[in-house]
Write a protein that holds these residues in place. Sequence first.
Motif, PDB file in Angstrom:
ATOM      1  N   GLN A 188       3.270  13.226  -0.200  1.00 13.63           N
ATOM      2  CA  GLN A 188       1.973  13.364  -1.221  1.00 13.63           C
ATOM      3  C   GLN A 188       0.719  12.907  -0.363  1.00 13.63           C
ATOM      4  O   GLN A 188      -0.033  12.586  -1.253  1.00 13.63           O
ATOM      5  N   SER A 247      -5.382  -0.998  -2.348  1.00 13.40           N
ATOM      6  CA  SER A 247      -5.671   0.143  -3.345  1.00 13.40           C
ATOM      7  C   SER A 247      -7.113   0.510  -3.877  1.00 13.40           C
ATOM      8  O   SER A 247      -7.660  -0.774  -3.302  1.00 13.40           O
ATOM      9  N   ASN A 248      -7.483   1.205  -4.301  1.00 15.08           N
ATOM     10  CA  ASN A 248      -8.943   1.582  -4.658  1.00 15.08           C
ATOM     11  C   ASN A 248      -9.667   1.292  -3.341  1.00 15.08           C
ATOM     12  O   ASN A 248     -10.743   0.562  -3.551  1.00 15.08           O
ATOM     13  N   ALA A 274      -4.635   4.952  -2.919  1.00 18.74           N
ATOM     14  CA  ALA A 274      -4.011   3.811  -2.145  1.00 18.74           C
ATOM     15  C   ALA A 274      -4.032   4.084  -0.557  1.00 18.74           C
ATOM     16  O   ALA A 274      -3.994   5.055  -0.082  1.00 18.74           O
ATOM     17  N   PRO A 305      -2.291   9.160  -3.349  1.00 22.33           N
ATOM     18  CA  PRO A 305      -2.867   8.907  -4.733  1.00 22.33           C
ATOM     19  C   PRO A 305      -2.494   7.610  -5.094  1.00 22.33           C
ATOM     20  O   PRO A 305      -1.520   6.950  -4.552  1.00 22.33           O
ATOM     21  N   PRO A 306      -3.316   6.801  -6.163  1.00 21.10           N
ATOM     22  CA  PRO A 306      -3.102   5.625  -6.603  1.00 21.10           C
ATOM     23  C   PRO A 306      -1.675   5.391  -7.023  1.00 21.10           C
ATOM     24  O   PRO A 306      -1.285   4.090  -6.806  1.00 21.10           O
ATOM     25  N   GLN A 307      -0.775   6.126  -7.468  1.00 21.64           N
ATOM     26  CA  GLN A 307       0.479   5.652  -7.923  1.00 21.64           C
ATOM     27  C   GLN A 307       1.372   5.467  -6.945  1.00 21.64           C
ATOM     28  O   GLN A 307       2.315   4.966  -7.317  1.00 21.64           O
ATOM     29  N   TYR A 308       0.957   5.839  -5.713  1.00 22.06           N
ATOM     30  CA  TYR A 308       1.970   5.428  -4.740  1.00 22.06           C
ATOM     31  C   TYR A 308       1.553   4.056  -4.001  1.00 22.06           C
ATOM     32  O   TYR A 308       2.202   4.059  -2.932  1.00 22.06           O
ATOM     33  N   THR A 310       2.695   1.235  -3.778  1.00 19.52           N
ATOM     34  CA  THR A 310       3.743   0.208  -4.182  1.00 19.52           C
ATOM     35  C   THR A 310       4.409  -0.154  -2.939  1.00 19.52           C
ATOM     36  O   THR A 310       4.108   0.689  -2.157  1.00 19.52           O
ATOM     37  N   TRP A 313       6.778   2.379  -1.380  1.00 21.57           N
ATOM     38  CA  TRP A 313       5.997   3.482  -0.389  1.00 21.57           C
ATOM     39  C   TRP A 313       5.563   2.669   0.904  1.00 21.57           C
ATOM     40  O   TRP A 313       5.449   3.324   1.818  1.00 21.57           O
TER      41      TRP A 313
END
Length: 591
Positions: A188, A247-248, A274, A305-308, A310, A313
């Motif tokens: 992704q 992030s961001n 991210a 993408p932001p949800q990754y 972590t 990841w």
Amino acid sequence: MPDDAPTNLAAGPVIAVTAAGGLLIATVPMTADRLLVGRTADVDVRLESTMVSRHHAELARDPDGRWWVRDLGSRNGTAVNGQPATHAPLRPGDRIQIADFVLTYTAPCPDPSAAAPAEPVTSTRNRVQLSDARPDRISTLGDAAEPPRLAAAHLVTLNDLGRRLLDIADADARRRALCALLVGREFQGRWAAVLRVPRELDADPDVLAEAAAATPAPAHAPVPGAPYVSRGVLRTILAKGEPVLASNVRAGGSSAAVTVDVELSIAPTVLTAAAIACVLGDAPPLPGAPAAAPCALDVLYVVLPPQYGTAEWLALLDLAAKQCQQADAAWVARRRAVDHAALERELQRAREIQMRLVPAAPRVPGLDVTIGFVPCHWVGGDYVDVVPLPDGRVLLAVADVCGKGLPAALVASSLHTMVRASIAAHVAPAVLMANLNAYLRSTLVGGSFVTMVVVALDPATGQLECINAGHPAPLVLSPSCAPRELPAAENLVLGILPDAPVATAAHLAPGETLALYTDGLTELTDPAGNLLGTRGLERELAAACAAAGPDLAAVARLLTGRLDAIHGPAPATDDRTFLLARLAEPLNSEL
């Protein structure tokens, strides 16, 4: 409005249009000299918003090829890199803000000194922009509250990647394969690249730009609208040397150039995302970069993408980077093994050639001669020879070249050639030594020199002429094996001063054994570090002569064995060479 695929940067500049949130909505090739920006249908870059004037701004190229942006009296104005602008020049990476849209100008960064290269230059390096905007958070694997849990499917994919990378010989191709995987459906990634990052990231921007400009012109361009690279992320990875998650990541602030080491693999990008950076390893200086340019680090940089964003990841991409590292190390080892095998073949060939230059079983009427030659490496820097002279005498020569290995062996080989050629030209031994001295003075470097002794011996009479140039004095053993040194003039080593060596006359009696040798014998040490020395060599030689009797070849074998026993199993530290000669027939009655 055109919605074309990104244009190759080598073909010309492009404008990337991103909407609110950073979504890339179009790229527009800048093929004309003027592009009109606005909301009506007749413009070149159409922005559909009531905040955009009908004819809002224009992009124009001047006669020197530079691009400018000019506001056309719009109601809401135009800004460049966050600053209001009515008429401003554009540089690669500049961002033009119109209402909620951002137009990013991407173009080649020409090097004036390379405007007309002699040959076409290709490269897979590009330039991206660094952003000073601070991410909301930056963390490393050490900050994780608990060990990351990785999906088995991803681990299987990474293992497969590792196997594939072992089949790819080219380092850039391995990095392209890594980036292609990370922007695929399984991982992704929205943007992936290997960045060559100077360790002095905060150096003077002029220095950084100069180092980048010294590289070849890029053959592949980053897709316009690709995210800016966070300077904070790079600072963190340079400082800690471990994977970094941010992030961001937002573009903005001052920027400087950083070199992209491989062709970028890019998917449509948003600016709120991210970013993960992992170390791939040290990088050499860029081709053509100044000698004082900072050393660099190859860094895998991936935008997700932001949800990754972590720890899981981060660990996953770190494993991907490690697969590339391991493949790099494996290919380095393979190349070293191949190079080592090729070098061994070349050294074996050189050893065979050198051993063929050593007379194996010299045959001289009236004289028994035997030689011992043991180089400490594949090849040695000692020279030994037995050459008949035109006047019926025989030349016995032993030389020791300062140094070890191939360089010394090359000089020793040249001595063999010059001695043989000089004797074929009827050059007398004294003149031969003077010529060798002149030759070595003109060819040796770094204070090197050669010690050498030659003996011109008449087997019929036992008369001899000895010329010793800084070499250990030859030994003579009587029939009762009592040793003595052969008297010789004190001459300097060859290759230093122009003085011609002086010869001395002597006599070898029936039953006496003449021994020429190099200091590899006298400087031999036992396992306790005790030096054999000249007296020790005399003892060993006398013992070998006493045990072997009239068989000179047996004397040489016994002496070699005794020297081996003294030195023990440790690797040799110097070449070991000796020549033994003994009159084989009674002298003429005239004596």
